[in-house]
Design a protein around this motif. Sequence first.
Motif, PDB file in Angstrom:
ATOM      1  N   UNK A  21       0.836  -1.200   0.000  1.00  0.00           N
ATOM      2  CA  UNK A  21       0.000   0.000   0.000  1.00  0.00           C
ATOM      3  C   UNK A  21       0.869   1.248   0.000  1.00  0.00           C
ATOM      4  N   UNK A  22       1.948   1.247   0.810  1.00  0.00           N
ATOM      5  CA  UNK A  22       2.832   2.420   0.832  1.00  0.00           C
ATOM      6  C   UNK A  22       3.464   2.634  -0.535  1.00  0.00           C
ATOM      7  N   UNK A 231      -1.058  -2.917  -7.471  1.00  0.00           N
ATOM      8  CA  UNK A 231      -1.814  -2.231  -6.427  1.00  0.00           C
ATOM      9  C   UNK A 231      -2.622  -1.072  -7.011  1.00  0.00           C
ATOM     10  N   UNK A 232      -1.985  -0.225  -7.821  1.00  0.00           N
ATOM     11  CA  UNK A 232      -2.707   0.946  -8.323  1.00  0.00           C
ATOM     12  C   UNK A 232      -3.773   0.558  -9.337  1.00  0.00           C
ATOM     13  N   UNK A 245      -6.313   0.362  -0.154  1.00  0.00           N
ATOM     14  CA  UNK A 245      -7.143  -0.848  -0.136  1.00  0.00           C
ATOM     15  C   UNK A 245      -6.558  -1.891  -1.094  1.00  0.00           C
ATOM     16  N   UNK A 246      -6.121  -1.425  -2.284  1.00  0.00           N
ATOM     17  CA  UNK A 246      -5.534  -2.342  -3.259  1.00  0.00           C
ATOM     18  C   UNK A 246      -4.333  -3.069  -2.687  1.00  0.00           C
ATOM     19  N   UNK A 247      -3.493  -2.355  -1.949  1.00  0.00           N
ATOM     20  CA  UNK A 247      -2.300  -2.968  -1.363  1.00  0.00           C
ATOM     21  C   UNK A 247      -2.663  -4.051  -0.368  1.00  0.00           C
ATOM     22  N   UNK A 270      -0.465 -12.489  -8.907  1.00  0.00           N
ATOM     23  CA  UNK A 270      -0.812 -11.068  -8.817  1.00  0.00           C
ATOM     24  C   UNK A 270      -0.917 -10.416 -10.198  1.00  0.00           C
ATOM     25  N   UNK A 271      -0.037 -10.801 -11.147  1.00  0.00           N
ATOM     26  CA  UNK A 271      -0.128 -10.163 -12.472  1.00  0.00           C
ATOM     27  C   UNK A 271      -1.380 -10.615 -13.218  1.00  0.00           C
ATOM     28  N   UNK A 272      -1.765 -11.886 -13.025  1.00  0.00           N
ATOM     29  CA  UNK A 272      -2.979 -12.354 -13.684  1.00  0.00           C
ATOM     30  C   UNK A 272      -4.183 -11.606 -13.121  1.00  0.00           C
ATOM     31  N   UNK A 273      -4.200 -11.440 -11.797  1.00  0.00           N
ATOM     32  CA  UNK A 273      -5.269 -10.670 -11.163  1.00  0.00           C
ATOM     33  C   UNK A 273      -5.336  -9.270 -11.769  1.00  0.00           C
ATOM     34  N   UNK A 274      -4.139  -8.668 -11.954  1.00  0.00           N
ATOM     35  CA  UNK A 274      -4.096  -7.305 -12.470  1.00  0.00           C
ATOM     36  C   UNK A 274      -4.667  -7.226 -13.894  1.00  0.00           C
TER      37      UNK A 274
END
Lengths: 289, 326
Positions: A21-22, A231-232, A245-247, A270-274
Amino acid sequence: MNLAIFIEQILNGLITGSMYALIGSGIALVYGTMKVLNLAHGEFYMLGGYFTWYLAVSLGINPAIAIPAAVAIAFCLGMLIQKLTVEYLILRDNWAFTTIAATMGLSIILQNAALLVFGANFNTVPSYVSGVMVLGDIRISWQRVLIFVVALATIGFMTWLLKYTRLGWSIRATSQDRDAAQVVGIPVKRVYMICFGLAAALGALAAAMLAPINAINPWSGMPVLLKGFVVVVLGGLGSFPGAIIGGLLLGVVEAVGVQLTSSEWRDVISFTLMIAVIWWRPWGLFGKK
Amino acid sequence: MFKPLTQKSWAGIGAALALALVLPLITRDPYVMHVMVLVMIFAIFASAWNLVTGFGGLKTFGHHAFFGLGAYGSALLALNLGLSPWITLWLGGLIAAAAGLLIGTPILRIRSMPHVAIVTLGFAEIVRICIANFSGLTRGEMGLWGIPQFEGFTLPGIGKVTFSPADKVSFYYLALALLVLMMVVIVRLMRSKTGLAMLAMRDGEDAAESLGVNLTRMKLMVFGLSAFIVGVAGAFYAHYLLILTPASAVGVDLMISIIAMVLVGGLGTFAGPLVGALVLTVLIELMRDLENYRLLGYGLLIVLIVMFLPRGLVTLRERLFPRPQE
């Protein structure tokens, strides 16, 4: 699967997610105000890690002083880099592409400069706090708890800064409409510079907190940058609360995903989710169309 | 771009081609040949990236995925099914093209350039990690070796042509043939009505759509074609070097080099990617001793070119000696 271990993994995911998130909020801050996708953001993380390592380990300064100092150096470096490159590029035609290309070049420069200065070794920092927190069957190291507390405090601070200070008002006004902000007397160029610095500082803080867990080397920035992008995208590009929230969400999804498969597949998950999110909701999971 | 070629530009093309054809007659030094083969592989890759980014206006940063898919696809088909590399070369291109269409689909819906950059970068990472993780098939980070070589053949009038690591001249001519073929495809496409429509799409999507340009078909076509060309380049690379690792064939360093080449040469021009590939590859070889500074140099070049010569080396003459305004 043991329930306690499962809960422990979810909590660890939340803690990792707080760091995502940071990192993501830095990317969101820069994109939100300048519409610039900063490909050098991962390098601020990497350099922040090195600054912390150099101050706390090589010079032996107390981490309570070394970490704020490392973050301050990153803040100044971010402002300097923005002043020297992005500031000129965003005034020209075709700036959306040239800023991406230029920050990509910057990222390579910073990576290889770090390689020449610090070498290719993995550098670790000893834990800032020792021991393990025990809650029934759940065991989490105090270092991770500290990470989470610092992340929450930082998010609180940034929210206060954006909502209740004159600087925050200027940042939000600039991101809404640059020209109108300029008309009412907001120094837009200075706002851009400070935003870039803040983003760099957020990345450096994440690195400083994670340094005892994730060793730092010149190539640490790239994977972090890609995580920040996920995240973004989840939160909607340019949205600060979305990035938070995404983080957290990404941290939990990864923790569950790794439980179901194995850690080699973490990044693929994570990349597939993105890509799926970009496909179905390009404006982010929580944003408006 | 749509001006008829002048006699001067025909002469330039002819001279460059003639020079490329007679180079092996001047020197058969394996090192020179090797560098030139690499130049041509990169030139094909750079031209295909330029097709999407410079002409199509879709700014992608993950084309190394297609290079790796073409390379690994062709190598694995030749290794496991015993197909001839002459066939798998094109199959590798088709695999890359299929992946290009797959990743082109989400991009269709996005107009924002940062999203396109993020999706393509993420996709390339997925491809790299998959190739590294499916180590049963690809041998992962250990590297895939024992890739079949191109079979030799007899050319009437010249004699037997063989492809072996010792004799690079035949690879040189094959790479040159591929480069010329791909350039003819790209130039013919861009000088056609479709090319005009593509430039219209780049310069103003809404305006182009209102004038009847089918954006969906156009974007998928340019993405698939570009991925195909890059895939063929990757397949050739696999059967030339005979060893592949995830880092060398799908590493982000590769993409960075290509971007540097196109930006240095000139984005959105035909000659730019070729000039960039030649200049950077030869420059790097001349500075072998400074290997540690290679990527640092690339980074500096990208930043400086973007800031001070945004249209690349091929426009340098106009910048230095501007023509009088008529």
